[in-house]
Design a protein around this motif. Sequence first.
Motif: not given
Length: 307
Positions: A98-120
């Motif tokens: 859900g966070r990855i999808v929401a981040a992508k919808n907010a114009n966050v880079s798909p790679s950054a969105a995915t990496l952020s939920v792995l880093l957290e």
Amino acid sequence: MMKQFLRWLILGGTLFFLARAFKDHWLEVTAIRIDAVGWAIIAIATGVTLLAHTWAGWVWTWVLQDLNQPVESVHFIQVYLKTNIAKYLPGNIWHHYGRIVAAKNANVSPSAATLSVLLEPLLMAAAALIIIVSLGGTFAAGNVNLFAQIAQILALLGVLCVVHPRFLNLAISFLQRLKGRMSNTTTESNPRVSIRRYPVRPLLGELGFLGLRSLGFILTMFALGPLNFSQIPLLIGAFSFAWLVGFVVPGAPGGLGVFEATAIALLQNRFPAAIVISAIALYRLISIVAETAGAALAWLDEQKTQS
């Protein structure tokens, strides 16, 4: 198949342990009474737990900022709180999705969105290990095994190395090249995400998150029975260890059962068993109420902003 079998085995084992602990102490548990002051403390513990999850959402925005993604903190905290309750769904991945999808919808880079939920979660695990290594001697039964100490320190060093920019950027570069080959896209069409500095601020933020979660648990214990100040480090260390075990062990969603069994095993010989069992069961209820309230408040705030 093996992973599914292991998951059911762990779940069955933890449920058996919890049922036996309750069976052995159910008379003492049913004899516990909470007065008006105790209920007030429980209400404060719920508020502190809600604050912890809100704080964790803010820390997630720091992770995204370290990935060079300009994000609006309030909106992403709302996303974090709304998706947090999804961790109790089977699979234990839907809050991340859900966070990855929401981040992508907010114009966050798909790679950054995915990496952020792995880093957290890696940073959360590192924060827990820092607390465990620092306070491990307070909740370990008897003398702390040297091998266990070395294993804890090595695990901490391993996690701290994994989140180092040099390692992460190499891993990110490899994955992006692999993805480009599989999808026949160029690096230009998939801008490279990189981390320029060690994520010190998010790591400190996750320490704050675990500190607030520990405080919520300590208040729950205090609502049921007296505590000494000297017992606080023991409770923080034991809570962090139980939280980490529930976080990484493939049991029930949200660490349900695994956290409780680990906490009981660590604390039942240090405090009255009935108090420990009651506090742990009550704190799980507090956590679910706080997460549900956080999701509802985030949704209401979002609706108010949009109207």
